[in-house]
Design a protein around this motif. Structure first.
Motif, PDB file in Angstrom:
ATOM      1  N   LEU A   1       3.362   3.649   0.969  1.00 47.52           N
ATOM      2  CA  LEU A   1       2.291   3.513  -0.014  1.00 47.52           C
ATOM      3  C   LEU A   1       1.573   4.817  -0.248  1.00 47.52           C
ATOM      4  O   LEU A   1       1.413   5.730   0.649  1.00 47.52           O
ATOM      5  CB  LEU A   1       1.051   2.723   0.576  1.00 47.52           C
ATOM      6  CG  LEU A   1      -0.154   2.311  -0.101  1.00 47.52           C
ATOM      7  CD1 LEU A   1      -0.012   1.668  -1.525  1.00 47.52           C
ATOM      8  CD2 LEU A   1      -1.159   1.700   0.847  1.00 47.52           C
TER       9      LEU A   1
ATOM     10  N   ARG B   1       4.125  -6.796  -3.752  1.00 46.42           N
ATOM     11  CA  ARG B   1       3.879  -6.342  -4.910  1.00 46.42           C
ATOM     12  C   ARG B   1       2.687  -5.267  -5.079  1.00 46.42           C
ATOM     13  O   ARG B   1       2.008  -5.075  -4.288  1.00 46.42           O
ATOM     14  CB  ARG B   1       3.319  -7.860  -5.712  1.00 46.42           C
ATOM     15  CG  ARG B   1       3.865  -8.124  -7.203  1.00 46.42           C
ATOM     16  CD  ARG B   1       3.493  -9.416  -7.784  1.00 46.42           C
ATOM     17  NE  ARG B   1       2.175  -9.506  -8.083  1.00 46.42           N
ATOM     18  CZ  ARG B   1       1.578 -10.445  -8.265  1.00 46.42           C
ATOM     19  NH1 ARG B   1       1.821 -11.569  -7.879  1.00 46.42           N
ATOM     20  NH2 ARG B   1       0.241 -10.435  -8.660  1.00 46.42           N
ATOM     21  N   ASP B   2       2.843  -4.691  -6.044  1.00 48.25           N
ATOM     22  CA  ASP B   2       2.083  -3.597  -6.350  1.00 48.25           C
ATOM     23  C   ASP B   2       1.891  -3.786  -8.006  1.00 48.25           C
ATOM     24  O   ASP B   2       2.395  -2.985  -8.694  1.00 48.25           O
ATOM     25  CB  ASP B   2       2.615  -2.300  -5.923  1.00 48.25           C
ATOM     26  CG  ASP B   2       1.811  -1.012  -5.724  1.00 48.25           C
ATOM     27  OD1 ASP B   2       0.560  -0.988  -6.583  1.00 48.25           O
ATOM     28  OD2 ASP B   2       2.024  -0.140  -5.084  1.00 48.25           O
ATOM     29  N   ASP B   3       0.570  -4.020  -8.233  1.00 49.85           N
ATOM     30  CA  ASP B   3       0.158  -4.249  -9.561  1.00 49.85           C
ATOM     31  C   ASP B   3      -0.778  -3.035 -10.341  1.00 49.85           C
ATOM     32  O   ASP B   3      -1.722  -3.067  -9.627  1.00 49.85           O
ATOM     33  CB  ASP B   3      -0.266  -5.413 -10.072  1.00 49.85           C
ATOM     34  CG  ASP B   3       0.609  -6.548  -9.462  1.00 49.85           C
ATOM     35  OD1 ASP B   3       1.964  -6.363  -9.784  1.00 49.85           O
ATOM     36  OD2 ASP B   3       0.159  -7.644  -9.338  1.00 49.85           O
ATOM     37  N   LYS B   4      -0.489  -2.349 -11.206  1.00 48.50           N
ATOM     38  CA  LYS B   4      -1.387  -1.567 -11.836  1.00 48.50           C
ATOM     39  C   LYS B   4      -2.124  -2.388 -13.045  1.00 48.50           C
ATOM     40  O   LYS B   4      -1.353  -3.249 -13.762  1.00 48.50           O
ATOM     41  CB  LYS B   4      -0.595  -0.429 -12.626  1.00 48.50           C
ATOM     42  CG  LYS B   4      -0.058   0.633 -11.823  1.00 48.50           C
ATOM     43  CD  LYS B   4      -0.953   1.603 -10.914  1.00 48.50           C
ATOM     44  CE  LYS B   4      -0.232   2.750 -10.069  1.00 48.50           C
ATOM     45  NZ  LYS B   4      -1.126   3.536  -9.494  1.00 48.50           N
TER      46      LYS B   4
ATOM     47  N   ILE C   1      -6.483  -4.223  -1.615  1.00 46.91           N
ATOM     48  CA  ILE C   1      -5.300  -4.773  -0.914  1.00 46.91           C
ATOM     49  C   ILE C   1      -5.598  -6.080  -0.784  1.00 46.91           C
ATOM     50  O   ILE C   1      -6.835  -6.625  -0.104  1.00 46.91           O
ATOM     51  CB  ILE C   1      -5.497  -4.052   0.314  1.00 46.91           C
ATOM     52  CG1 ILE C   1      -4.915  -2.513   0.317  1.00 46.91           C
ATOM     53  CG2 ILE C   1      -4.223  -4.507   1.294  1.00 46.91           C
ATOM     54  CD1 ILE C   1      -5.166  -1.715   1.465  1.00 46.91           C
TER      55      ILE C   1
ATOM     56  N   ARG D   1      -5.670  -1.107  -9.423  1.00 47.95           N
ATOM     57  CA  ARG D   1      -4.397  -1.507  -9.008  1.00 47.95           C
ATOM     58  C   ARG D   1      -4.645  -2.343  -7.805  1.00 47.95           C
ATOM     59  O   ARG D   1      -5.729  -2.510  -7.023  1.00 47.95           O
ATOM     60  CB  ARG D   1      -4.120  -0.187  -8.033  1.00 47.95           C
ATOM     61  CG  ARG D   1      -2.766  -0.411  -7.642  1.00 47.95           C
ATOM     62  CD  ARG D   1      -2.287   1.206  -6.754  1.00 47.95           C
ATOM     63  NE  ARG D   1      -1.098   0.985  -6.201  1.00 47.95           N
ATOM     64  CZ  ARG D   1      -0.518   2.274  -5.554  1.00 47.95           C
ATOM     65  NH1 ARG D   1      -1.277   3.432  -5.426  1.00 47.95           N
ATOM     66  NH2 ARG D   1       0.411   2.375  -5.068  1.00 47.95           N
TER      67      ARG D   1
ATOM     68  N   VAL E   1      -2.650  -4.337  -4.472  1.00 48.98           N
ATOM     69  CA  VAL E   1      -1.315  -4.081  -3.721  1.00 48.98           C
ATOM     70  C   VAL E   1      -1.276  -5.218  -2.811  1.00 48.98           C
ATOM     71  O   VAL E   1      -2.413  -5.589  -2.063  1.00 48.98           O
ATOM     72  CB  VAL E   1      -1.383  -2.738  -2.532  1.00 48.98           C
ATOM     73  CG1 VAL E   1      -0.301  -2.738  -1.627  1.00 48.98           C
ATOM     74  CG2 VAL E   1      -1.659  -1.327  -3.371  1.00 48.98           C
ATOM     75  N   HIS E   2      -0.234  -5.928  -2.910  1.00 48.81           N
ATOM     76  CA  HIS E   2      -0.293  -7.535  -2.124  1.00 48.81           C
ATOM     77  C   HIS E   2       0.753  -7.239  -0.930  1.00 48.81           C
ATOM     78  O   HIS E   2       1.719  -6.789  -0.724  1.00 48.81           O
ATOM     79  CB  HIS E   2       0.600  -8.406  -3.044  1.00 48.81           C
ATOM     80  CG  HIS E   2      -0.500  -8.619  -4.361  1.00 48.81           C
ATOM     81  ND1 HIS E   2      -1.253  -9.649  -4.805  1.00 48.81           N
ATOM     82  CD2 HIS E   2      -0.486  -8.097  -5.544  1.00 48.81           C
ATOM     83  CE1 HIS E   2      -1.787  -9.719  -5.665  1.00 48.81           C
ATOM     84  NE2 HIS E   2      -1.314  -8.807  -6.280  1.00 48.81           N
TER      85      HIS E   2
ATOM     86  N   ILE F   1       4.532  -4.721   1.926  1.00 54.10           N
ATOM     87  CA  ILE F   1       3.913  -4.744   0.408  1.00 54.10           C
ATOM     88  C   ILE F   1       5.151  -5.340  -0.378  1.00 54.10           C
ATOM     89  O   ILE F   1       6.158  -5.105  -0.512  1.00 54.10           O
ATOM     90  CB  ILE F   1       3.991  -3.425   0.083  1.00 54.10           C
ATOM     91  CG1 ILE F   1       2.609  -2.600   0.841  1.00 54.10           C
ATOM     92  CG2 ILE F   1       3.414  -3.419  -1.449  1.00 54.10           C
ATOM     93  CD1 ILE F   1       2.471  -1.025   0.396  1.00 54.10           C
TER      94      ILE F   1
ATOM     95  N   THR G   1      -8.515   0.874  -5.767  1.00 54.22           N
ATOM     96  CA  THR G   1      -7.300  -0.119  -5.208  1.00 54.22           C
ATOM     97  C   THR G   1      -7.690  -1.108  -4.535  1.00 54.22           C
ATOM     98  O   THR G   1      -8.780  -1.019  -3.596  1.00 54.22           O
ATOM     99  CB  THR G   1      -6.479   1.042  -4.472  1.00 54.22           C
ATOM    100  OG1 THR G   1      -5.917   2.051  -5.237  1.00 54.22           O
ATOM    101  CG2 THR G   1      -5.214   0.035  -3.966  1.00 54.22           C
TER     102      THR G   1
END
Length: 225
Positions: free
Chosen positions: A27, A221-224, A37, A210, A212-213, A219, A35
């Motif tokens: 990360l 998934r990481d969505d912007k 989480i 953002r 962060v799943h 992790i 961000t």
């Protein structure tokens, strides 16, 4: 890059078995990013937050904070890094009931050895930043939940940290108060603070840049946004 985790793993020995709380987390979070989480209970997000906050260490892997590898710092050096660079906000406010908003906000500066006059000047400025300049003398029982959470944020800000970590900061607030607190965090991010929030609420996460799943220590998934 403010934060960089590389192949971070955190294990615990439970009844002779190795249990992974984090299992190969990579990360990076740039300076000033806003961000979230997210993850279910037991997903590892709280462990991740503790490592980001220098409250715990990875079992293996690398954590670089503002270009400095912090994984192998001594306890004293890690505590000094935490005090200088990181401010913490939780959902329970953690305010002393007999002290005013201003006095509560000075507490981190007492531990930092700051003189009384400077303590109160900096605390007043922090409360001004979160919109509480008219509530300096009020005690927690004279304030709303939203105001108490603003004091908790002022406490986190008073040492002027680069990074603000917040664990479910809207969890005890109604929707209107939660929106007001998120406005404060958004403003802090725009001022250049790196803000990382653990939340279960999708509507809160949608307000961030953002998401962060985390699930099963990874992790996923990481969505912007």
């Amino acid at each position: 890059m403010t934060i960089a985790l590389v192949d971070v793993r955190k294990t615990y020995n439970i009844s002779g078995s190795e249990v992974f709380a984090l299992d190969g987390v990579n990360l990076t979070i740039p300076t000033g990013e806003f961000t979230a989480i997210m993850g279910p209970a037991g997903s590892g997000k709280s462990t991740l937050m503790k490592i980001l906050g220098c409250l715990d260490r990875p079992t293996v892997g690398s954590y670089t904070l503002d270009g400095q590898e912090v994984t192998h710092l001594t306890d004293a050096a890690l505590a000094a890094t935490r005090k200088k660079k990181i401010g913490f906000v939780d959902q329970n406010f953690s305010l002393l009931p007999r002290m005013s908003a201003l006095q509560n906000t000075t507490i981190p500066l007492i531990y930092a050895g700051i003189g009384k006059e400077e303590r109160y000047e900096r605390a007043e400025q922090a409360l001004l930043t979160v919109g509480l300049d008219k509530c300096l003398r009020q005690r927690p029982n004279e304030m709303s939940d939203c105001q108490r959470q603003r004091v908790a944020i002022a406490q986190a800000l008073v040492n002027n940290p680069d990074i603000i970590l917040a664990d479910e900061p809207t969890g005890n607030l109604d929707t209107k108060a939660g929106d007001e607190i998120m406005d404060v965090f958004s403003s802090l991010s725009q001022q250049g603070h790196t803000v990382v929030i653990v939340t279960h609420a999708p509507d809160i996460a949608r307000r961030m840049c953002r998401v962060v799943h985390v699930r099963n220590g990874r992790i996923v998934r990481d969505d912007k946004i």
